[in-house]
Design an enzyme around this catalytic site. Structure first.
Site, PDB file in Angstrom:
ATOM      1  N   PHE A 160      52.306  42.678  48.984  1.00 52.50           N
ATOM      2  CA  PHE A 160      51.155  43.588  48.979  1.00 52.50           C
ATOM      3  C   PHE A 160      51.232  44.653  50.079  1.00 52.50           C
ATOM      4  O   PHE A 160      50.510  45.646  50.021  1.00 52.50           O
ATOM      5  CB  PHE A 160      49.839  42.816  49.110  1.00 52.50           C
ATOM      6  CG  PHE A 160      49.441  42.054  47.871  1.00 52.50           C
ATOM      7  CD1 PHE A 160      50.041  42.322  46.644  1.00 52.50           C
ATOM      8  CD2 PHE A 160      48.449  41.079  47.921  1.00 52.50           C
ATOM      9  CE1 PHE A 160      49.676  41.623  45.492  1.00 52.50           C
ATOM     10  CE2 PHE A 160      48.067  40.383  46.781  1.00 52.50           C
ATOM     11  CZ  PHE A 160      48.690  40.659  45.565  1.00 52.50           C
ATOM     12  N   TYR A 186      38.612  43.983  62.045  1.00 54.81           N
ATOM     13  CA  TYR A 186      38.447  43.648  60.631  1.00 54.81           C
ATOM     14  C   TYR A 186      37.448  44.607  59.970  1.00 54.81           C
ATOM     15  O   TYR A 186      37.734  45.190  58.921  1.00 54.81           O
ATOM     16  CB  TYR A 186      37.970  42.195  60.483  1.00 54.81           C
ATOM     17  CG  TYR A 186      37.465  41.855  59.096  1.00 54.81           C
ATOM     18  CD1 TYR A 186      38.356  41.616  58.046  1.00 54.81           C
ATOM     19  CD2 TYR A 186      36.097  41.782  58.827  1.00 54.81           C
ATOM     20  CE1 TYR A 186      37.893  41.318  56.773  1.00 54.81           C
ATOM     21  CE2 TYR A 186      35.626  41.486  57.557  1.00 54.81           C
ATOM     22  CZ  TYR A 186      36.525  41.257  56.539  1.00 54.81           C
ATOM     23  OH  TYR A 186      36.074  40.968  55.268  1.00 54.81           O
TER      24      TYR A 186
HETATM   25  N1  NAP Z   1      35.151  35.746  53.218  1.00 52.27           N
HETATM   26  C1  NAP Z   1      34.044  36.372  53.640  1.00 52.27           C
HETATM   27  O1  NAP Z   1      33.184  35.811  54.317  1.00 52.27           O
HETATM   28  C2  NAP Z   1      33.806  37.815  53.251  1.00 52.27           C
HETATM   29  C3  NAP Z   1      32.650  38.450  53.704  1.00 52.27           C
HETATM   30  C4  NAP Z   1      32.425  39.772  53.326  1.00 52.27           C
HETATM   31  C5  NAP Z   1      33.338  40.414  52.516  1.00 52.27           C
HETATM   32  N2  NAP Z   1      34.453  39.777  52.110  1.00 52.27           N
HETATM   33  C6  NAP Z   1      35.410  40.505  51.265  1.00 52.27           C
HETATM   34  O2  NAP Z   1      35.428  39.890  49.979  1.00 52.27           O
HETATM   35  C7  NAP Z   1      36.721  40.013  49.415  1.00 52.27           C
HETATM   36  C8  NAP Z   1      37.225  38.674  48.922  1.00 52.27           C
HETATM   37  O3  NAP Z   1      37.297  37.793  50.038  1.00 52.27           O
HETATM   38  P1  NAP Z   1      37.676  36.250  49.850  1.00 52.27           P
HETATM   39  O4  NAP Z   1      36.667  35.491  50.609  1.00 52.27           O
HETATM   40  O5  NAP Z   1      37.919  35.948  48.412  1.00 52.27           O
HETATM   41  O6  NAP Z   1      39.051  36.216  50.650  1.00 52.27           O
HETATM   42  P2  NAP Z   1      40.176  35.096  50.663  1.00 52.27           P
HETATM   43  O7  NAP Z   1      39.704  33.849  50.013  1.00 52.27           O
HETATM   44  O8  NAP Z   1      40.687  35.070  52.060  1.00 52.27           O
HETATM   45  O9  NAP Z   1      41.294  35.728  49.697  1.00 52.27           O
HETATM   46  C9  NAP Z   1      42.052  36.823  50.109  1.00 52.27           C
HETATM   47  C10 NAP Z   1      43.166  37.049  49.102  1.00 52.27           C
HETATM   48  O10 NAP Z   1      44.058  38.004  49.690  1.00 52.27           O
HETATM   49  C11 NAP Z   1      45.361  37.439  49.757  1.00 52.27           C
HETATM   50  N3  NAP Z   1      45.978  37.766  51.056  1.00 52.27           N
HETATM   51  C12 NAP Z   1      45.490  37.539  52.287  1.00 52.27           C
HETATM   52  N4  NAP Z   1      46.358  37.952  53.235  1.00 52.27           N
HETATM   53  C13 NAP Z   1      47.421  38.451  52.580  1.00 52.27           C
HETATM   54  C14 NAP Z   1      48.643  39.023  52.984  1.00 52.27           C
HETATM   55  N5  NAP Z   1      48.942  39.215  54.265  1.00 52.27           N
HETATM   56  N6  NAP Z   1      49.504  39.433  52.031  1.00 52.27           N
HETATM   57  C15 NAP Z   1      49.199  39.279  50.729  1.00 52.27           C
HETATM   58  N7  NAP Z   1      48.050  38.720  50.278  1.00 52.27           N
HETATM   59  C16 NAP Z   1      47.173  38.321  51.185  1.00 52.27           C
HETATM   60  C17 NAP Z   1      45.207  35.943  49.665  1.00 52.27           C
HETATM   61  O11 NAP Z   1      46.362  35.430  49.072  1.00 52.27           O
HETATM   62  P3  NAP Z   1      46.669  33.843  49.008  1.00 52.27           P
HETATM   63  O12 NAP Z   1      45.660  33.300  48.050  1.00 52.27           O
HETATM   64  O13 NAP Z   1      48.049  33.770  48.514  1.00 52.27           O
HETATM   65  O14 NAP Z   1      46.468  33.351  50.410  1.00 52.27           O
HETATM   66  C18 NAP Z   1      43.971  35.801  48.795  1.00 52.27           C
HETATM   67  O15 NAP Z   1      44.326  35.794  47.431  1.00 52.27           O
HETATM   68  C19 NAP Z   1      37.590  40.671  50.495  1.00 52.27           C
HETATM   69  O16 NAP Z   1      37.692  42.038  50.251  1.00 52.27           O
HETATM   70  C20 NAP Z   1      36.832  40.419  51.777  1.00 52.27           C
HETATM   71  O17 NAP Z   1      37.113  41.387  52.759  1.00 52.27           O
HETATM   72  C21 NAP Z   1      34.706  38.484  52.441  1.00 52.27           C
END
Ligand code: NAP
Length: 302
Positions: free
Chosen positions: A37, A125
């Site tokens: 990515f 972040y």
């Molecule tokens: N988590 C929160 O509390 C939160 C709060 C507000 C907004 N958001 C936003 O909501 C969205 C979804 O978040 P989420 O909670 O579903 O996040 P998540 O569970 O951490 O998933 C992130 C995804 O990105 C991939 N990823 C992470 N680091 C990577 C890297 N270095 N290279 C390639 N792929 C990578 C991961 O792949 P793998 O599955 O292979 O690890 C995973 O599929 C994001 O845009 C986040 O910023 C999240």
């Protein structure tokens, strides 16, 4: 039938999107096992080859504290990747659906943030997520950017699962009570994204924009934990945690590398009015997610 490309189907939101998007069109997945990515040219090539009508980006650098010391990685995933996807979307006349964060706001005051409010991230972040939002707005005419907060799910690494694991194994626990927001299940994010996307495909670029996506109501991290424990106790699950040793603390008593906003309240008027939907209260959403977790019995295994 719309061709939909979903990036990162294995994260919390990505997993739920994979289930919810399937009925909307012909769904293709691209995960980091298929392409690096951080190689944005390779990602663009792979996505463009599928000639998508919709690109959904669930990939993100979500390690908030690690971003403080590894800013380059955070910006690659949270700003350069969305920008590259926005360029492909524009070339293909496709929609780009993307996720952003409450961490783009400065977190002061008590009023719920509106999408038009001044942003001022407190962390690397937050700044990297804001850079992604701006890049998309500049590069692509048809975008849905959903700013959400405190994401959790029955799977993955999140506060709900961490709290449960701790309460099952420890007698004492201290949780921050002076940060306020709304815990948002990944399932709700995916379902609302699909409802909005369905309308966007019909209405066109007039509904393009940034939207807050969270349940109604508010709580603190302490209040969230309290509701988790109350629900599982009601279900007859015995916790090690002693109620007298479950303590509310302030942010300054729990130092972390990245600064968090004290006020993460998100105003939901825009998404409700534009797409004619009512966001549910966070309590009911928590119960649904805990029911899912308890029925899957995977708390300590995945
Ligand atoms: N988590 C929160 O509390 C939160 C709060 C507000 C907004 N958001 C936003 O909501 C969205 C979804 O978040 P989420 O909670 O579903 O996040 P998540 O569970 O951490 O998933 C992130 C995804 O990105 C991939 N990823 C992470 N680091 C990577 C890297 N270095 N290279 C390639 N792929 C990578 C991961 O792949 P793998 O599955 O292979 O690890 C995973 O599929 C994001 O845009 C986040 O910023 C999240």
């Amino acid at each position: 039938m719309a061709v939909i490309v979903l990036l990162a189907p294995t994260g919390q939101v990505g997993f739920e999107l994979a289930r919810s998007l399937a009925p909307l069109g012909q769904l293709h997945y691209i995960s980091r096992a298929d392409v690096d990515f951080s190689d944005t040219a390779a990602v663009q090539q792979k996505v463009a080859a599928l000639q998508p009508d919709v690109i959904v980006n669930a990939a993100a650098w979500t390690a908030v504290d690690k971003a403080e010391t590894e800013a380059e990685g955070a910006y690659l995933l949270n700003a350069a990747l969305p920008q590259a996807l926005a360029q492909v979307a524009q070339q293909q006349n496709a929609w780009l659906v993307h996720y952003s964060s409450d961490y783009v706001y400065p977190g002061n005051g008590t009023a719920a943030w509106q999408e038009c409010d001044q942003t001022a991230p407190l962390s690397v972040y937050g700044a990297s997520k804001l850079a992604g939002d701006i890049a998309i707005q500049n590069a692509c005419a048809k975008h849905l950017i959903f700013r959400t907060s405190w994401v959790y799910a029955a799977r993955g690494n999140n506060f709900m699962r961490t709290m449960l694991k701790l309460a099952l194994s420890r007698e004492a626990l201290k949780v921050v009570a002076d940060q306020v927001g709304a815990p948002t299940p990944a399932r709700l994010i995916a379902q609302v994204s699909c409802l909005a996307l369905q309308q966007a495909l019909i209405k066109g670029a007039q509904v393009s924009g940034i939207y807050h996506l969270a349940p109604k109501g508010e709580t603190s991290w302490y209040g969230f934990a309290e509701a988790i424990f109350a629900f599982v106790r009601k279900k007859g699950i015995a916790l090690q945690l002693q109620p007298a040793k479950f303590e509310a603390i302030n942010t300054d008593q729990y130092p972390m590398l990245a600064k968090r906003p004290a006020n993460s309240r998100l105003n939901l008027t825009k998404i409700e009015h534009t797409f004619g939907m009512q966001m549910p209260d966070w309590h009911g959403q928590l119960e649904l997610t805990l029911e899912e977790l308890l029925s899957s019995q995977t708390l300590l295994t995945d």
